[in-house]
Design an enzyme around this catalytic site. Structure first.
Site, PDB file in Angstrom:
ATOM      1  N   GLY B  70       1.057  -1.056   0.086  1.00 14.40           N
ATOM      2  CA  GLY B  70       0.240  -0.080  -0.205  1.00 14.40           C
ATOM      3  C   GLY B  70       0.584   0.800   0.070  1.00 14.40           C
ATOM      4  N   SER B  71       1.539   1.710   0.776  1.00 17.86           N
ATOM      5  CA  SER B  71       2.720   2.665   0.993  1.00 17.86           C
ATOM      6  C   SER B  71       3.599   3.296  -0.424  1.00 17.86           C
ATOM      7  CB  SER B  71       3.376   2.515   1.623  1.00 17.86           C
ATOM      8  OG  SER B  71       3.865   2.654   3.369  1.00 17.86           O
ATOM      9  N   GLN B 179      -7.589   0.017   3.881  1.00 20.52           N
ATOM     10  CA  GLN B 179      -8.207  -0.776   4.634  1.00 20.52           C
ATOM     11  C   GLN B 179      -9.989  -0.707   4.352  1.00 20.52           C
ATOM     12  OE1 GLN B 179      -7.624  -1.030   8.387  1.00 20.52           O
ATOM     13  NE2 GLN B 179      -5.981  -0.214   7.606  1.00 20.52           N
ATOM     14  N   SER B 199      -3.341  -2.967  -0.431  1.00 21.18           N
ATOM     15  CA  SER B 199      -2.302  -3.801   0.366  1.00 21.18           C
ATOM     16  C   SER B 199      -2.863  -5.404   0.564  1.00 21.18           C
ATOM     17  CB  SER B 199      -1.617  -2.965   1.461  1.00 21.18           C
ATOM     18  OG  SER B 199      -1.183  -3.430   2.006  1.00 21.18           O
ATOM     19  N   HIS B 201      -1.979  -7.244   2.179  1.00 23.71           N
ATOM     20  CA  HIS B 201      -1.994  -8.087   3.699  1.00 23.71           C
ATOM     21  C   HIS B 201      -3.304  -7.319   4.704  1.00 23.71           C
ATOM     22  CE1 HIS B 201      -0.007  -5.065   6.713  1.00 23.71           C
ATOM     23  NE2 HIS B 201       0.036  -4.415   5.566  1.00 23.71           N
ATOM     24  N   THR B 237      11.641  -8.205 -10.906  1.00 22.79           N
ATOM     25  CA  THR B 237      10.760  -9.282 -11.042  1.00 22.79           C
ATOM     26  C   THR B 237       9.981  -8.847 -10.364  1.00 22.79           C
ATOM     27  OG1 THR B 237      12.911 -10.138 -11.891  1.00 22.79           O
ATOM     28  CG2 THR B 237      10.959 -12.011 -11.367  1.00 22.79           C
ATOM     29  N   CYS B 324       3.491   6.553  23.107  1.00 23.50           N
ATOM     30  CA  CYS B 324       4.752   5.468  23.299  1.00 23.50           C
ATOM     31  C   CYS B 324       4.637   4.248  22.126  1.00 23.50           C
ATOM     32  CB  CYS B 324       4.142   4.813  25.074  1.00 23.50           C
ATOM     33  SG  CYS B 324       5.312   5.780  26.260  1.00 23.50           S
TER      34      CYS B 324
END
Lengths: 145, 395
Positions: B70-71, B179, B199, B201, B237, B324
């Site tokens: 996706g990126s 998404q 994407s 996955h 490839t 965090c």
């Protein structure tokens, strides 16, 4: 590899000395909610200025909670002079290390304890060199990552 | 109990996808660019996958470019539109404040090259309106890029309507559908989408593979230079096993899209209703216009990473928008964009479900989360101050 050492996880999952001391001799709070970390330390000294009891409350991540827990364990029963010598490095080492971006958590623990001691000095009119607590004046921990 | 509730981060590959991948590895292992039979068989598998994906998106196979994910697809779509715009002196780009970093950081890069980027307000609901887009479009606008559904709070944007506005004004429209793909219906023609990223996955396909759909006639700018693969627009490839598995997963997801959505939505609503009972919490993002599997809450007085670690101890995998967990100083830009202040944005929890989750798992989460939240609140000085009235509740 796990994110945290076993020591960190142990102190995070089974934090020592959580709570408050209603008649504390000194209370120190550092950090702010905006940054996502607040640590509060309650200190009680005996007549010889040894730490009779110490408690903490922490709003923060796993390493913040573990750092607070470890720091309280390290100063329990210790004379005031040694309490002031506690460094974030010593806390980090005792935890078998922290990820680089979590080192500020150990800094917070050191600062929270120093803030509690400063509060104790202030409340009891004990003179001290303000330079000792200079680092508490700004939110320095936010820059350490 | 082990509960995987982070399907927005990634999903477990489906047996269909794994089987397709293994077959490709065992049989069509040739290089699709080779002229001998084994190579051509790989090329055929690649073409079949391209047609499958095209069918799922309602476009032609030649409009599909396979990417590393996706990126990369987001990067290529945006850079391509910017380069096309620049040639005609158009350097204004419209997007939103809560896009994925693959979009936002690409836009930042373009800003340094003299482009003007306007990020639309996503409101408290996490929704933008076509009217906002219409009002923002200028004569020098070269691209509108708005995500189909948000990755953190799951809100679904009015993509077809935004696409219609862009079409009317003659501006390219790209949507990051990472998404949405496999979870929400997509038809690029009906929805007026010029470019779309997805994407593999996120719908039980493999990682490291994605798709850029670009309407015929849109000249793509290469991000990766080299050989003539992907019609010369994406060198390297082809990841045949990954692409074939992604296509199989996408087809499976699209074939079952309504049944899955119904099942997952019911689980999601059960989870939202249950978690809403925790005092001083708030659901992030619109309750109705959200992805079937997305649940995202802020809990006041606690911090998200410690929440995640404790849930992990109970076997629950989830995520948070706290600073965090991001490794940065600021909490999630998405939560800040919908107006959550830092103090509460640090205490966020995202649970993202899929059709493999069960009601029992949801009930287990509903038992675990309140316990963990209360445990952390009990050691939080912020919570003490709130309870003692020294600090005002935000939620």
């Amino acid at each position: 590899m796990a994110l945290y050492s076993e020591k960190v996880m142990d102190h995070f999952l089974h934090p020592r000395n959580v709570g408050v001391i209603a008649d504390a001799d000194g209370v120190g709070e550092v950090g702010n909610a905006k940054c996502g970390d607040i640590m509060k330390i309650y200190l009680k000294f005996d007549e010889n200025q040894n730490v009779q009891d110490v408690k903490f409350e922490t709003f923060g991540c796993g390493s913040a909670i573990a750092s607070s827990s470890m720091a309280t364990e390290m100063i329990m029963g210790k004379p005031l002079s040694q309490v002031l010598e506690l460094t974030n490095k010593a806390v980090t080492e005792a935890l078998d290390g922290l990820p680089a971006h979590k080192l500020h958590c150990s800094v917070l623990a050191e600062e929270a304890i120093k803030a509690a001691v400063k509060d104790y000095y202030d409340k009891n009119g004990i003179e001290y060199d303000p330079a000792m607590f200079a680092q508490l004046e700004d939110c320095e921990n936010c820059d350490i990552h | 109990m082990k509960v995987y509730a982070d399907n927005a981060a990634t999903t477990k590959m489906s047996p269909t996808a794994i089987s397709a991948m293994v077959t490709a590895m065992e049989t069509t292992y040739g290089n699709p660019s080779s002229l001998y039979t084994i190579g051509q068989e790989a090329a055929e598998a690649l073409q079949a996958a391209r047609e499958t994906v095209a069918k799922c998106l309602g476009c032609e196979a030649r409009e599909i470019t396979f990417t590393s994910g996706g990126s990369e697809a987001d990067n290529q779509a945006i850079v391509s539109a910017a380069m096309l715009g620049q040639r005609r002196g158009k350097k204004h780009i419209i997007s939103t404040a809560f896009e994925h970093h693959a979009v936002l950081h690409t836009l930042d890069k373009l800003k340094k090259q003299g482009f003007e980027v306007e990020l639309l307000d996503v409101h408290e609901t996490g929704l933008i309106t076509p009217e906002q887009v219409a009002a923002a479009i200028r004569p020098d606008t070269c691209l509108v890029t708005i995500m189909y559904a948000n990755n953190e709070i799951g809100t679904i944007e009015p993509i077809a309507e935004i696409g219609a506005v862009c079409k009317e004004k003659g501006v390219l429209f790209h949507t990051d559908a990472v998404q949405a793909a496999g979870h929400l219906h997509i038809n690029v023609k009906e929805q007026n989408i010029d470019m779309l990223s997805l994407s593999g996955h996120k719908f039980h396909g493999p990682k490291g593979v994605g798709v850029l759909y670009a309407r015929r006639g849109i000249m793509l700018t290469n991000i990766i230079e080299g050989g003539a693969q992907e019609r010369g627009k994406r060198a390297g490839t082809e990841n045949v096993p990954g692409i074939v598995a992604m296509a199989a997963a996408l087809k499976e997801a699209c074939d079952n899209i309504d049944a899955n959505a119904a099942k997952v939505t019911a689980l999601r609503d059960r989870l939202i209703d249950g978690l809403s009972k925790i005092p001083h919490c708030a659901l992030n993002g619109d309750r109705v216009r959200r992805l079937p599997g997305n649940v995202n809450f802020c809990f006041e007085g606690i911090e998200g990473e410690s929440l995640l670690l404790l849930l992990d101890q109970k076997g629950i995998s989830a995520s948070s928008g706290s600073a965090c967990t991001s490794g940065s100083l600021d909490p999630s830009h998405v939560l800040l964009a919908i107006g959550r202040v830092h103090d509460v944005a640090h205490g966020s929890l995202r649970l993202s479900l899929c059709e493999e989750n069960t009601e029992e798992e949801v009930d287990y989460i509903l038992q675990a989360v309140p316990e963990v939240v209360q445990y952390l609140r009990n050691m939080s000085p912020v919570w003490r101050d709130l309870m003692e009235g020294k600090r005002q509740f935000i939620l």
